[in-house]
Design a protein around this motif. Structure first.
Motif, PDB file in Angstrom:
ATOM      1  N   UNK A  71       0.846  -1.179   0.000  1.00 52.27           N
ATOM      2  CA  UNK A  71       0.000   0.000   0.000  1.00 52.27           C
ATOM      3  C   UNK A  71       0.888   1.237   0.000  1.00 52.27           C
ATOM      4  N   UNK A  72       0.725   2.085  -1.009  1.00 59.25           N
ATOM      5  CA  UNK A  72       1.530   3.297  -1.138  1.00 59.25           C
ATOM      6  C   UNK A  72       0.584   4.485  -1.239  1.00 59.25           C
ATOM      7  N   UNK A  73       0.761   5.452  -0.400  1.00 65.09           N
ATOM      8  CA  UNK A  73      -0.078   6.638  -0.517  1.00 65.09           C
ATOM      9  C   UNK A  73       0.613   7.844   0.087  1.00 65.09           C
ATOM     10  N   UNK A  74       0.262   8.994  -0.417  1.00 68.97           N
ATOM     11  CA  UNK A  74       0.751  10.251   0.141  1.00 68.97           C
ATOM     12  C   UNK A  74      -0.442  10.965   0.772  1.00 68.97           C
ATOM     13  N   UNK A  75      -0.346  11.295   2.050  1.00 67.96           N
ATOM     14  CA  UNK A  75      -1.405  11.999   2.755  1.00 67.96           C
ATOM     15  C   UNK A  75      -0.912  13.380   3.145  1.00 67.96           C
ATOM     16  N   UNK A  76      -1.746  14.387   2.953  1.00 67.31           N
ATOM     17  CA  UNK A  76      -1.370  15.749   3.323  1.00 67.31           C
ATOM     18  C   UNK A  76      -1.173  15.833   4.831  1.00 67.31           C
ATOM     19  N   UNK A  77      -0.082  16.415   5.254  1.00 67.81           N
ATOM     20  CA  UNK A  77       0.209  16.548   6.677  1.00 67.81           C
ATOM     21  C   UNK A  77      -0.258  17.921   7.148  1.00 67.81           C
TER      22      UNK A  77
ATOM     23  N   UNK B 276      -7.743   4.419  -6.170  1.00 65.50           N
ATOM     24  CA  UNK B 276      -9.030   4.601  -5.522  1.00 65.50           C
ATOM     25  C   UNK B 276      -9.244   6.060  -5.123  1.00 65.50           C
ATOM     26  N   UNK B 277      -8.164   6.763  -4.815  1.00 65.66           N
ATOM     27  CA  UNK B 277      -8.254   8.173  -4.456  1.00 65.66           C
ATOM     28  C   UNK B 277      -6.991   8.865  -4.933  1.00 65.66           C
ATOM     29  N   UNK B 278      -6.949  10.187  -4.811  1.00 64.51           N
ATOM     30  CA  UNK B 278      -5.820  10.953  -5.312  1.00 64.51           C
ATOM     31  C   UNK B 278      -4.531  10.547  -4.610  1.00 64.51           C
ATOM     32  N   UNK B 279      -3.498  10.243  -5.406  1.00 65.17           N
ATOM     33  CA  UNK B 279      -2.181   9.863  -4.901  1.00 65.17           C
ATOM     34  C   UNK B 279      -2.267   8.687  -3.929  1.00 65.17           C
ATOM     35  N   UNK B 280      -3.110   7.726  -4.244  1.00 66.76           N
ATOM     36  CA  UNK B 280      -3.203   6.524  -3.404  1.00 66.76           C
ATOM     37  C   UNK B 280      -3.389   5.332  -4.324  1.00 66.76           C
TER      38      UNK B 280
END
Length: 261
Positions: A57-63, A103-107
């Motif tokens: 699972x690779x994703x970038x989440x806004x901090x 499935x979602x942006x940058x995920x």
């Protein structure tokens, strides 16, 4: 004399033992409840889900968050931008080379079945005599992609000859999207690691395809895939492989259900 008699009766009533479990069925203590037949009650399935989430699972989440130190805040924003660009770069590869829609942006997620994909029903008794394998695969297969289920079948049938399973996974295909999710995932991991200094989110897909071909031929790739396959086999064969703590089990279950279901 009558007053004394009333006192005696009152004392006798108070001294009588209390009846416990009043209102409960008399044989309740003998009733045994079987746990529901679901993957979250199988330690092997939970270990496999945790392993696949950690590795695939690779994703970038806004901090979010306010920082008073301007220097630290600028550094944080710069790091966030670098991370964002790297994941956007990787997302372009996943969607354009591997035909995996995020499935979602940058995920983007490997191994698991998308909610838009139909579930394939397998009769695992056709492939295995090991009843534990059949049970675990029956429980967890609704979560997995068709491609990865087929990989699992081949891997578990090759437990005594892991090298042949790895060779099959790395066998030349016409298109990168036809390779196993295991191989695709290893490639993306390498891309994320080697693109640290690049400030672009629009890769040249043809260049990346050439890099993928080199990746397939690289002896280090064979070792990466080998390690991945070994861990999967250990999860199915060993009660101690990739064993999460109880808190981690709840975390994996809750996280997985909130994202994929």
């Amino acid at each position: 004399m009558k007053n004394n008699t009333k006192k005696v009766h009152k004392i006798e009533r108070c001294s009588q033992p209390k009846i416990e479990n009043r209102g409960k069925p008399s044989q309740l203590k003998n009733v045994q409840l079987e746990p529901p037949d679901i993957w979250t009650n199988s330690p092997t399935c939970v270990r496999l889900v945790k392993f696949l989430c950690d590795m695939g699972r690779h994703n970038y989440l806004h901090q979010a968050g306010k920082h008073s130190n301007r220097v630290d805040n600028n550094r944080r924003l710069e790091n966030d931008l670098d991370t964002k660009l790297r994941y956007e770069y990787a997302q372009e590869i996943v969607e354009n080379m591997f035909d995996i829609q995020c499935e979602s942006k940058r995920c983007f997620v490997f191994f698991f079945r998308s909610v838009d994909q139909d579930q394939v029903i397998y009769d695992f008794q056709e492939f295995f005599q090991n009843q534990d394998f059949i049970l675990h695969l029956h429980l967890i297969s609704p979560l997995l992609s068709k491609k990865f289920i087929e990989d699992l079948i081949n891997i578990l049938n090759s437990q005594n000859n892991i090298a042949s399973a790895v060779d099959l996974l790395l066998e030349s295909k016409d298109n990168p999207s036809e390779y196993s999710h295991i191989v695709q995932n290893c490639f993306i991991q390498k891309q994320l690691q080697t693109r640290l200094d690049e400030k672009t989110n629009k890769p040249n897909i043809q260049t990346v395809r050439n890099e993928f071909e080199d990746f397939i031929k690289d002896p280090q790739t064979n070792q990466l895939v080998y390690n991945f396959v070994v861990e999967i086999i250990r999860i199915f064969l060993s009660s101690k492989a990739y064993l999460p703590e109880t808190d981690e089990i709840y975390e994996v279950v809750n996280e997985f259900q909130s994202i994929y279901q």
